[in-house]
Scaffold this active site. Structure first.
Site, short mmCIF file in Angstrom:
data_model
loop_
_atom_site.label_atom_id
_atom_site.label_comp_id
_atom_site.label_asym_id
_atom_site.label_seq_id
_atom_site.Cartn_x
_atom_site.Cartn_y
_atom_site.Cartn_z
N LYS A 13 46.33 -32.15 17.56
CA LYS A 13 46.24 -32.18 16.09
C LYS A 13 47.48 -32.85 15.47
CE LYS A 13 45.94 -27.64 15.73
NZ LYS A 13 45.98 -27.16 17.13
N ARG A 88 43.41 -20.85 10.02
CA ARG A 88 43.18 -20.36 11.39
C ARG A 88 42.34 -19.09 11.40
NH1 ARG A 88 48.13 -22.96 13.75
NH2 ARG A 88 48.26 -22.47 15.94
N ARG A 127 54.49 -29.93 27.49
CA ARG A 127 55.23 -29.90 26.22
C ARG A 127 56.40 -28.91 26.30
NH1 ARG A 127 51.88 -28.82 20.80
NH2 ARG A 127 52.14 -26.62 21.30
N ARG A 133 59.74 -25.48 23.33
CA ARG A 133 59.21 -24.55 22.33
C ARG A 133 59.14 -23.18 22.96
NH1 ARG A 133 54.09 -26.43 18.78
NH2 ARG A 133 53.61 -24.24 19.09
N ARG A 144 47.70 -17.45 23.12
CA ARG A 144 47.36 -18.34 22.00
C ARG A 144 45.94 -18.86 22.13
NH1 ARG A 144 52.02 -22.16 22.81
NH2 ARG A 144 51.23 -23.46 21.14
#
Ligand code: AMP
Length: 187
Positions: A13, A88, A127, A133, A144
């Site tokens: 996204k 969401r 990532r 992160r 998640r």
């Protein structure tokens, strides 16, 4: 143009938002980025949000709805915007509808980026290496994804009844996905 980018974590996204921002000169609003900034700056919002984010859970609706309510009335949003990672939950989608209706605006396209779960996990772990992160570790990633299936996927039903929902296959290269996206939203 007002766009909503939906899809599980790691679906692309944010990456695809950048391609549209460049093309249309509209802005990207990522609730995840806004929250991460607040966490880094240790504001009251950041302190509250951090515990939800670190465990991969959603920050309470009223908090993110408040963020969006304030953000979309700013000057730089008047040309249009991409909502990346919001709404969401169904409650967030309903609140957004109300806000837009009050402002006399409407959603042009809701884009859903579809990527198989196996591929998402590979992308998110990669990532984690690159961006460090704190929520990109295997345990949080699994949560998640579960939260996405449970809380966010029902939004497909919410938007299905409108003709604004577009499904994009999110696999392949960034250019592949960009091509499908631009075609789907008429760019
Ligand atoms: P993201 O960068 O979009 O993956 O978001 C990172 C984290 O921020 C999520 O796992 C949630 O904890 C929180 N977050 C971002 N957007 C929302 C939202 N619309 N509603 C609730 N929590 C959110």
């Amino acid at each position: 143009m007002i766009l909503i980018f939906m899809g599980p974590p790691g679906a692309g996204k944010g990456t695809q938002s950048e391609t549209v921002v460049d093309k249309l000169s509209i802005i990207q609003i990522s609730t995840g980025d806004i929250l991460r900034k607040a966490v880094n700056e240790q504001t009251a919002l950041g302190v509250e949000a951090k515990r939800y984010m670190d465990s991969g859970n959603l920050v309470p609706d009223e908090v993110v709805i408040g963020i969006i309510r304030e953000r979309i009335v700013e000057d730089d949003c008047q040309n249009g915007f991409i909502l990346d990672g919001f709404p969401r939950t169904v409650a967030q989608a309903e609140a957004l509808d109300e806000m837009l209706q009050e402002a006399g605006k409407k959603i042009d396209h809701v884009v859903y980026f579809d990527v198989p779960e196996k591929e998402l996990i590979i992308r998110l772990l990669s990532r984690a290496e690159k961006e460090k992160r704190s929520d990109d570790n295997l345990e949080t990633i699994q949560n998640r994804l579960n939260v996405f299936r449970e809380k966010t996927e029902p939004l497909l039903e919410y938007y299905k009844s409108r003709d604004s929902l577009r499904f994009i296959e999110g696999t392949g290269t960034i250019e592949d996905v960009k091509g499908r996206l631009f075609k789907a939203i008429g760019l």
